[in-house]
Structures are given as C-alpha cells and as structure tokens.
Design a protein around this motif. Structure first.
Motif, PDB file in Angstrom:
ATOM      1  N   ARG A 124      -3.083   4.534  -0.865  1.00 13.99           N
ATOM      2  CA  ARG A 124      -3.185   3.157  -0.370  1.00 13.99           C
ATOM      3  C   ARG A 124      -3.354   2.164  -1.526  1.00 13.99           C
ATOM      4  O   ARG A 124      -2.566   1.235  -1.663  1.00 13.99           O
ATOM      5  CB  ARG A 124      -4.378   3.048   0.586  1.00 13.99           C
ATOM      6  CG  ARG A 124      -4.558   1.663   1.181  1.00 13.99           C
ATOM      7  CD  ARG A 124      -5.781   1.636   2.096  1.00 13.99           C
ATOM      8  NE  ARG A 124      -5.998   0.298   2.618  1.00 13.99           N
ATOM      9  CZ  ARG A 124      -5.395  -0.216   3.674  1.00 13.99           C
ATOM     10  NH1 ARG A 124      -4.499   0.488   4.333  1.00 13.99           N
ATOM     11  NH2 ARG A 124      -5.663  -1.435   4.087  1.00 13.99           N
ATOM     12  N   HIS A 177       3.808  -2.863   7.012  1.00 11.18           N
ATOM     13  CA  HIS A 177       2.839  -1.767   6.876  1.00 11.18           C
ATOM     14  C   HIS A 177       3.101  -0.648   7.880  1.00 11.18           C
ATOM     15  O   HIS A 177       3.773  -0.850   8.880  1.00 11.18           O
ATOM     16  CB  HIS A 177       1.416  -2.265   7.191  1.00 11.18           C
ATOM     17  CG  HIS A 177       0.921  -3.340   6.307  1.00 11.18           C
ATOM     18  ND1 HIS A 177       0.093  -3.102   5.246  1.00 11.18           N
ATOM     19  CD2 HIS A 177       1.131  -4.682   6.328  1.00 11.18           C
ATOM     20  CE1 HIS A 177      -0.208  -4.248   4.649  1.00 11.18           C
ATOM     21  NE2 HIS A 177       0.417  -5.219   5.289  1.00 11.18           N
ATOM     22  N   ASP A 178       2.461   0.511   7.613  1.00 15.30           N
ATOM     23  CA  ASP A 178       2.325   1.582   8.614  1.00 15.30           C
ATOM     24  C   ASP A 178       0.824   1.783   8.804  1.00 15.30           C
ATOM     25  O   ASP A 178       0.119   2.047   7.823  1.00 15.30           O
ATOM     26  CB  ASP A 178       2.926   2.907   8.120  1.00 15.30           C
ATOM     27  CG  ASP A 178       4.364   2.762   7.623  1.00 15.30           C
ATOM     28  OD1 ASP A 178       4.988   1.722   7.862  1.00 15.30           O
ATOM     29  OD2 ASP A 178       4.845   3.715   6.975  1.00 15.30           O
ATOM     30  N   GLU A 205       3.096  -3.758  11.654  1.00 16.13           N
ATOM     31  CA  GLU A 205       2.594  -2.390  11.530  1.00 16.13           C
ATOM     32  C   GLU A 205       3.336  -1.475  12.478  1.00 16.13           C
ATOM     33  O   GLU A 205       3.300  -1.669  13.690  1.00 16.13           O
ATOM     34  CB  GLU A 205       1.099  -2.331  11.891  1.00 16.13           C
ATOM     35  CG  GLU A 205       0.213  -3.192  11.037  1.00 16.13           C
ATOM     36  CD  GLU A 205      -0.485  -2.439   9.909  1.00 16.13           C
ATOM     37  OE1 GLU A 205      -0.262  -1.203   9.775  1.00 16.13           O
ATOM     38  OE2 GLU A 205      -1.252  -3.073   9.166  1.00 16.13           O
ATOM     39  N   GLN A 245       0.872  -1.184   0.000  1.00 15.62           N
ATOM     40  CA  GLN A 245       0.000   0.000   0.000  1.00 15.62           C
ATOM     41  C   GLN A 245       0.904   1.226   0.000  1.00 15.62           C
ATOM     42  O   GLN A 245       1.732   1.396   0.893  1.00 15.62           O
ATOM     43  CB  GLN A 245      -0.920  -0.029   1.232  1.00 15.62           C
ATOM     44  CG  GLN A 245      -1.948  -1.163   1.141  1.00 15.62           C
ATOM     45  CD  GLN A 245      -2.210  -1.846   2.466  1.00 15.62           C
ATOM     46  OE1 GLN A 245      -1.483  -1.665   3.432  1.00 15.62           O
ATOM     47  NE2 GLN A 245      -3.245  -2.667   2.498  1.00 15.62           N
ATOM     48  N   GLU A 301       2.550   3.886   2.854  1.00 11.22           N
ATOM     49  CA  GLU A 301       3.118   3.345   4.093  1.00 11.22           C
ATOM     50  C   GLU A 301       4.638   3.190   3.944  1.00 11.22           C
ATOM     51  O   GLU A 301       5.158   2.082   3.824  1.00 11.22           O
ATOM     52  CB  GLU A 301       2.415   2.014   4.421  1.00 11.22           C
ATOM     53  CG  GLU A 301       0.906   2.222   4.571  1.00 11.22           C
ATOM     54  CD  GLU A 301       0.107   0.959   4.863  1.00 11.22           C
ATOM     55  OE1 GLU A 301       0.701  -0.086   5.159  1.00 11.22           O
ATOM     56  OE2 GLU A 301      -1.133   1.037   4.792  1.00 11.22           O
TER      57      GLU A 301
END
Ligand code: ZN
Length: 432
Positions: A108, A149-150, A250, A69, A72
């Motif tokens: 995203r 991810h973030d 994350e 995404q 991120e």
C-alpha cells in the motif's frame, strides 16, 4: 492634424491584424487528437509517467490517478488503457502509476500512504512528497479528478456483516461530501448527484447484486466524520484547494478476477467521461512518425546483437546475416529490405552478403531507418561515435586462491591441474 495621425493609425491597425493572424495561427482547430508523454525520475523505482491527451475539439480536462497505493492493480491497469486513448472532444491527464515504488513491492505505502500527503502546503522531504507536488500541479490544471483504487470488502450504507458495511470501500464511488459550496462563489458542487448519475449508468451493466456500486459519502470535513484521515487525500485537496469535482473510485479487492476489477473501473470512468462531455475517438487515430528502437541481427547464425539506427554493420564478404526482430513504435506494417539482396522484404531471411549495401527499415512504404553494411576484414557492429573496445588490456583471474590482474603480454604460471577462472575483463577503449 487628422493627416498627421494616419501613419500611427495604420501601424495600430497593422498590429491589430498581426495579433488576430497570430492568434488564428497559433490556435487552429486541431484536426487530430494530440498527446504528450512526460517522464519524471526515469529509470528509477519512482519513475512517474504522465500522459496528456488533447481532443480534436476543446472541452473539459479529466485527470485519472492510478496506483497511488501499490497493491491496488485494478486501478492502475485500468488507467493504463486510458493513457493510449485518442479523444474526439475534451482532454485527459492520465497518471497510471502514481506510486511505482509501492507497485514494485506490491504494498500500500512502503514509506507511508501517498494518499495522505496531499496537504495544502508542499513538502519535498521524500520522493513521495516530490511526486505529490507534481500531482498537485496536474490537479490544478484539471476540471475533474478520479482517483482509482481497489478496496476491501463491499461498501454498504447499512451494516450487514463483517465485509458489507459502511467501513468497507469496495464497489463504491466516494466523495468527501454530498455538496461542496465553493467559498468565493457560494455555488454548490453536487458531488452526490454526479455520483448517483454515474451509478445509474453503471449498475445496469452489473448482474451480480453484490458487485453493484454505491455512493459513499465520507463526510470528510465533518467534526463527527469517521474518515478524518481523508482530509490529506488527493480528492479532498482537489475539492478544497482547486474546487473541482473529485471522486475516489473503488472496486473490491474481493472480486474474482483482475479483469473484472479493470472492467468495473472502465465502466465507471466511461460513465464519468460521458457526463463531463469528454468524448473518445473510436478507433483512436495516432499516426506518429515511425521510429526504430533497434533491430536484432545475427551474423553466420551466431549470438544475436542489437543494432541501432546510428550503427554501421561490418561484414566479411560471404557472411550470412539474419534480422530476427524489428523494435519500433509500431508493430504492424513493418518490413526490412537489404538493398540488392533477397526481395522487397528480407525480414527473418538468411542472406549472404558480398558487397557494401544498406539495410532499410520501412513502415508500409515509408523508410524510417537506413543502416550501412560495409564489407571489411572482420565483422562487427560499430556506433556512429566510433568508440568500441578494440582489445583486452587486462584480465582478472581467480587462481591459487587469489585474484590476479593479468595485463596484455604477461604470463600466468600455473601448476599442472590447477583451476583458474577468468572473472573479469578490462578492455582498452580506443577511438579511431
Ligand atoms: Zn486505495
């Protein structure tokens, strides 16, 4: 009868020895960490780079996916650092930017969330589907998967406030369940236990209580799961199709700096690697043969030109040349020598050339490029294919409110004071 069967046995034994030798020959214990770099859809907005790193000693293979995404960056900038790693033991498959298109737009999923396209069936309708098919194959060749991810806010098991609650993802290690039972073997994959071990290693390195990692069990397959959308994610695919431990990592989008996001991703990946016995080499040894990409050269202080290995440089006697840049797969140990002029290193020097010579690029003491310099009536750079624009065939000129194509030898009549502009050149390509 025994006598008769001897030749056959000898052949068989010979074959056996040959097979053993071949096996030994083709699978020697590698002295160095090896790497492969594959590019799919090169020079497009969907360019996909896959790095495979093989350790000196065999071991498990961990796959890292970053940038699935595009908004991120903590995940994909961390994955980037592992793409250049060398390994003592085990292997890595690193896809730093799974969805480059979304990264370019900082969104995203401009064409839908790529991490909701990992169904068990393959689709090929879109570029995203094609990329997902490649990622699925790579997952099938891995023993573990981390999808980086973030996320927004901070994941907490209990509801504390708007940004700290079970619906948030930041600073968590996500698994689709606590323990997955492999259908064929009935053996459990203890995802919760693995995540807790990693968290126990990582959290002592984090001072701020808010930034400490938590285990986030999305209970993806449960009928009352609040994360049913994760059934189409890369980790759920890895777990249910290939039965390998898979985690979403994350960091929080709310962290004060990008450096901190990357650092926390690194801490988590390092802890997983340690647990999976995938051992980095410090410092990494990757002694690839030096390759010249191009030189930047100027003649008589004029505009710089790019010169490549297959080129020939033509100069008039007395022309001065200056190489201002060497672009190679190394940054250190580079030098440039114009034979018979200057000294051993002529990089960034002005040298006046009177006779034919060669320009040598070296990495330490190893010559890796030689470009001929030939004295002729005019100066210029030529490719080995010896095709270049020799002269202008036509000009496109904007004048009198029109665009006019003016061929070589024609005359353009203009009223005194009238504006004209050359807007295009059509060269005639002549090959020698
Ligand atoms: Zn994400």
């Amino acid at each position: 009868m025994l006598h008769d069967s001897w030749p056959f046995n000898k052949t068989l034994i010979g074959l056996l020895f040959f097979l053993i030798q071949s096996f030994l020959f083709f699978t020697p214990p590698s002295a160095f960490s090896k790497r492969e770099h594959l590019v799919y859809f090169p020079n497009t907005a969907y360019e996909l780079n896959v790095y495979r790193i093989y350790g000196k000693r065999p071991g498990k293979t961990l796959m890292l996916i970053g940038g699935i995404q595009g908004n991120e960056p903590g995940g994909f900038l961390s994955a980037d650092l592992y793409a250049d790693m060398s390994l003592e033991k085990g292997n890595l498959i690193v896809v730093p930017r799974a969805n480059f298109y979304s990264i370019l737009l900082n969104k995203r999923g401009p064409h839908g969330d790529m991490n909701r396209k990992f169904t068990h069936e393959d689709a090929t309708d879109s570029m995203e589907d094609k990329i997902v098919s490649i990622l699925k194959k790579l997952i099938g060749q891995s023993d573990y998967l981390l999808n980086l991810h973030d996320g927004s806010g901070y994941y907490y098991h209990e509801f504390i406030d708007k940004w700290r609650n079970p619906r948030r993802f930041g600073q968590s290690i996500i698994a689709d369940c606590k323990a997955y039972i492999v259908p064929e073997t009935k053996k459990p994959i203890n995802l919760g236990e693995i995540a807790r071990k990693v968290i126990a290693v990582v959290n002592p390195h984090i001072q701020n209580e808010l930034y400490k990692f938590h285990f986030n069990n999305t209970r993806t397959a449960d009928s009352d799961s609040s994360h049913k959308e994760q059934r189409k994610s890369a980790t759920f695919y890895a777990l249910t199709k290939h039965h390998i431990p898979a985690f979403g990592i994350e960091t929080s989008k709310f962290l004060p700096s990008i450096n901190l996001k990357v650092r926390y991703h690194n801490l988590v990946i390092n802890a997983f690697m340690n647990l999976f016995d995938i051992v980095p080499e410090h410092p990494g040894i990757a002694l690839e043969p030096p390759v010249l990409k191009y030189l930047v050269l100027s003649v008589n202080g004029q505009a710089a030109t790019v010169v490549k290995d297959e080129h020939t440089i033509y100069l008039r006697a007395g022309d001065s040349i200056h190489v201002s840049h060497i672009e190679a797969n190394y940054e250190r140990g580079l030098s440039l020598d114009i034979l018979g002029y200057g000294d051993l290193n002529d990089f960034r020097k002005d040298l006046v050339i009177f006779r034919d010579t060669s320009l040598i690029a070296r990495k330490d003491n190893q010559k890796f490029a030689e470009i001929p310099i030939i004295i002729s009536k005019s100066s210029g750079i030529e490719g080995s294919e010896r095709v270049r624009p020799k002269r202008v065939q036509s000009l496109i000129i904007k004048a009198c409110g029109h665009r006019i194509l003016l061929s070589d030898g024609e005359t353009l009549d203009l009223v005194k004071g009238e504006h004209m502009k050359i807007v295009g050149i059509i060269p005639s390509f002549l090959s020698r």
